[in-house]
Design a protein around this motif. Structure first.
Motif, PDB file in Angstrom:
ATOM      1  N   LEU A  90      14.281  74.270  68.169  1.00 34.43           N
ATOM      2  CA  LEU A  90      14.183  75.016  66.924  1.00 34.43           C
ATOM      3  C   LEU A  90      13.486  74.204  65.843  1.00 34.43           C
ATOM      4  O   LEU A  90      13.772  73.022  65.650  1.00 34.43           O
ATOM      5  N   GLY A  91      12.578  74.848  65.138  1.00 36.86           N
ATOM      6  CA  GLY A  91      11.907  74.242  64.001  1.00 36.86           C
ATOM      7  C   GLY A  91      11.897  75.230  62.851  1.00 36.86           C
ATOM      8  O   GLY A  91      11.791  76.444  63.081  1.00 36.86           O
ATOM      9  N   PRO A  92      12.004  74.772  61.615  1.00 37.69           N
ATOM     10  CA  PRO A  92      12.048  75.711  60.493  1.00 37.69           C
ATOM     11  C   PRO A  92      10.675  76.268  60.133  1.00 37.69           C
ATOM     12  O   PRO A  92       9.713  75.508  59.986  1.00 37.69           O
ATOM     13  N   SER A  94       7.961  76.967  57.788  1.00 38.22           N
ATOM     14  CA  SER A  94       7.785  76.215  56.550  1.00 38.22           C
ATOM     15  C   SER A  94       6.304  76.060  56.232  1.00 38.22           C
ATOM     16  O   SER A  94       5.435  76.340  57.069  1.00 38.22           O
ATOM     17  N   LEU A 151       8.658  69.513  53.376  1.00 40.15           N
ATOM     18  CA  LEU A 151       9.661  70.563  53.502  1.00 40.15           C
ATOM     19  C   LEU A 151      10.123  71.076  52.143  1.00 40.15           C
ATOM     20  O   LEU A 151      10.562  72.231  52.023  1.00 40.15           O
ATOM     21  N   ARG A 155      10.631  76.227  52.883  1.00 36.21           N
ATOM     22  CA  ARG A 155      11.060  76.406  54.267  1.00 36.21           C
ATOM     23  C   ARG A 155      12.230  77.372  54.316  1.00 36.21           C
ATOM     24  O   ARG A 155      12.910  77.599  53.309  1.00 36.21           O
ATOM     25  N   VAL A 156      12.447  77.931  55.488  1.00 35.90           N
ATOM     26  CA  VAL A 156      13.621  78.760  55.733  1.00 35.90           C
ATOM     27  C   VAL A 156      14.325  78.196  56.960  1.00 35.90           C
ATOM     28  O   VAL A 156      13.716  77.456  57.746  1.00 35.90           O
ATOM     29  N   PRO A 157      15.588  78.504  57.160  1.00 34.48           N
ATOM     30  CA  PRO A 157      16.309  77.954  58.313  1.00 34.48           C
ATOM     31  C   PRO A 157      15.663  78.379  59.634  1.00 34.48           C
ATOM     32  O   PRO A 157      15.073  79.464  59.733  1.00 34.48           O
ATOM     33  N   PRO A 158      15.769  77.539  60.653  1.00 36.18           N
ATOM     34  CA  PRO A 158      15.241  77.903  61.972  1.00 36.18           C
ATOM     35  C   PRO A 158      15.894  79.174  62.504  1.00 36.18           C
ATOM     36  O   PRO A 158      17.058  79.464  62.205  1.00 36.18           O
ATOM     37  N   VAL A 159      15.123  79.920  63.286  1.00 37.20           N
ATOM     38  CA  VAL A 159      15.628  81.157  63.883  1.00 37.20           C
ATOM     39  C   VAL A 159      15.510  81.043  65.398  1.00 37.20           C
ATOM     40  O   VAL A 159      14.413  80.800  65.927  1.00 37.20           O
ATOM     41  N   SER A 339      12.506  80.017  69.970  1.00 36.37           N
ATOM     42  CA  SER A 339      12.345  79.635  68.570  1.00 36.37           C
ATOM     43  C   SER A 339      11.196  80.403  67.928  1.00 36.37           C
ATOM     44  O   SER A 339      10.078  80.425  68.452  1.00 36.37           O
ATOM     45  N   HIS A 341       9.581  79.545  65.393  1.00 36.06           N
ATOM     46  CA  HIS A 341       8.517  78.651  64.916  1.00 36.06           C
ATOM     47  C   HIS A 341       7.435  78.459  65.974  1.00 36.06           C
ATOM     48  O   HIS A 341       6.282  78.203  65.646  1.00 36.06           O
TER      49      HIS A 341
END
Length: 365
Positions: A90-92, A94, A151, A155-159, A339, A341
């Motif tokens: 997972l990556g945010p 961003s 960052l 950025r937003v939280p990873p999904v 993910s 991202h």
């Protein structure tokens, strides 16, 4: 070095890891050898596949990558949904991801290799990639020093699709998206070749199919053994960070990235305990073993080409850290483990690669 003594050295190192480090690290080294042997033996290049599509209207490399993504997702997502101790890549989403992916796609064409491509070609003894590898590591380290600032730009939280939808729906959506891309690519090459009045190359070629199947199996083995997906660029940055930390060149204790508990712990441990590093070492060994049977020849570069390639390698490393991975860590591992991202990374990196090919042609690579 001949294959037999090389195999003996690899076996001794594997046994030493098993005896002095851990069973897990020895197993990951063996997985890395397999990855390196497949990448080098099949010449399964992510960078090459994209270049073939754009310049030659040959979709076989991209179809091989789509097959790899589909197989890896089909293997990884049920595991992630069943065993909560396994983690996704997972990556945010961003600003850093948007910029980093585009720049990475641009530079990988100039440097003739992404993270895994640089690694296995360096293992095969190709001079340009061997010289780019330390530049890549330095760039990845510098990128890690600046990541906190990037960052903060947004950025937003990873999904993660597996955790959000459950693995059956996540897998179905992933396979559907990959199928739609395959249809689009097939339509594009068919139309482009018709306009050029030439035959379309076969969409499926043995080396890409064999490479995809083997890499999917090995990537899954990495997930099960390491507890996390296959990655490449973190190991590069860690190597440079440990050198900087040992020499006191930078106070990493005050850095946002390296003060994170997991990263701080890895700075104090031997590099052989890092799962990404030990796999990278295995990839180098596996590629070297392939090259021992049939050494590769490399085109001589001019002074200008060397400078351009080394600068591209430095920026390649920097952008890979901003983008939370390369074609392996962001695209393959990101998409196959659900993910979001990873899906953002691909179109931006592909757009960057179009510009990178123009620069590559400009300097005669």
């Amino acid at each position: 070095m001949k294959r037999l003594p090389l195999a003996a050295v690899m076996a001794v190192f594997l046994a030493w890891l098993l005896w002095t480090v851990s069973v897990r690290q020895a197993a990951l080294f063996a997985v890395g050898i397999g990855l390196g042997a497949v990448l080098a033996g099949q010449r399964f290049g992510f960078t090459t596949g994209w270049r073939m599509l754009i310049e030659e209207k040959d979709a076989s490399g991209v179809f091989g990558q789509l097959l790899l993504l589909a197989l890896a997702a089909a293997l990884a997502m049920p595991l992630l949904g069943t065993f909560p101790e396994l983690t996704a890549a997972l990556g945010p989403p961003s600003v850093s991801l948007l910029i980093g992916a585009f720049v990475f796609g641009l530079c990988m064409q100039i440097a003739d290799g992404c993270g895994s491509g640089t690694l296995y070609k360096a293992g095969m003894g190709i001079p340009m990639n061997a010289a780019i590898l330390p530049m890549f590591a330095l760039g990845s380290f510098v990128g890690s020093l600046h990541l906190g600032w990037w960052l903060e730009l947004g950025r937003v939280p990873p999904v993660g699709l597996v955790s959000a939808w459950g693995w059956p729906v996540a897998l179905g959506a992933t396979l559907l998206a990959l199928a739609l891309i395959a249809v689009g690519v097939r339509w594009y090459v068919g139309r482009a070749n018709a306009r050029l009045q030439r035959a379309t190359q076969p969409l499926w070629q043995r080396k890409w199919v064999v490479g995809a199947v083997l890499l999917a199996m090995l990537a899954t083995a990495n997930l099960v053994i390491a507890g996390q997906p296959w990655g490449v660029v973190y190991g590069f940055g860690l190597w440079a960070a440990k050198l900087a930390n040992a020499t006191g060149a930078v106070d990493l204790a005050q850095n946002w990235f390296w003060s994170q508990p997991g990263n701080a712990a890895r700075l104090q441990e031997t590099v052989l305990l890092d799962v990404t590093s030990i796999t990278n070492i295995g990839i180098l060994a596996g590629a070297l073993w392939v090259a021992a049977a049939k050494p590769v020849s490399a085109k001589a570069l001019t002074g200008t080409q060397w400078i351009v390639a080394l600068v591209a390698g430095l920026v390649l490393g920097y952008s890979s850290r901003l983008a939370f991975g390369c074609n392996v860590g962001a695209m393959l591992s990101g998409i196959s483990t659900g993910s979001i991202h990873g899906w953002i990374w691909v179109p931006l990196a592909f757009a960057g690669t179009i510009f990178g090919l123009r620069i590559r042609r400009r300097f005669g690579f």
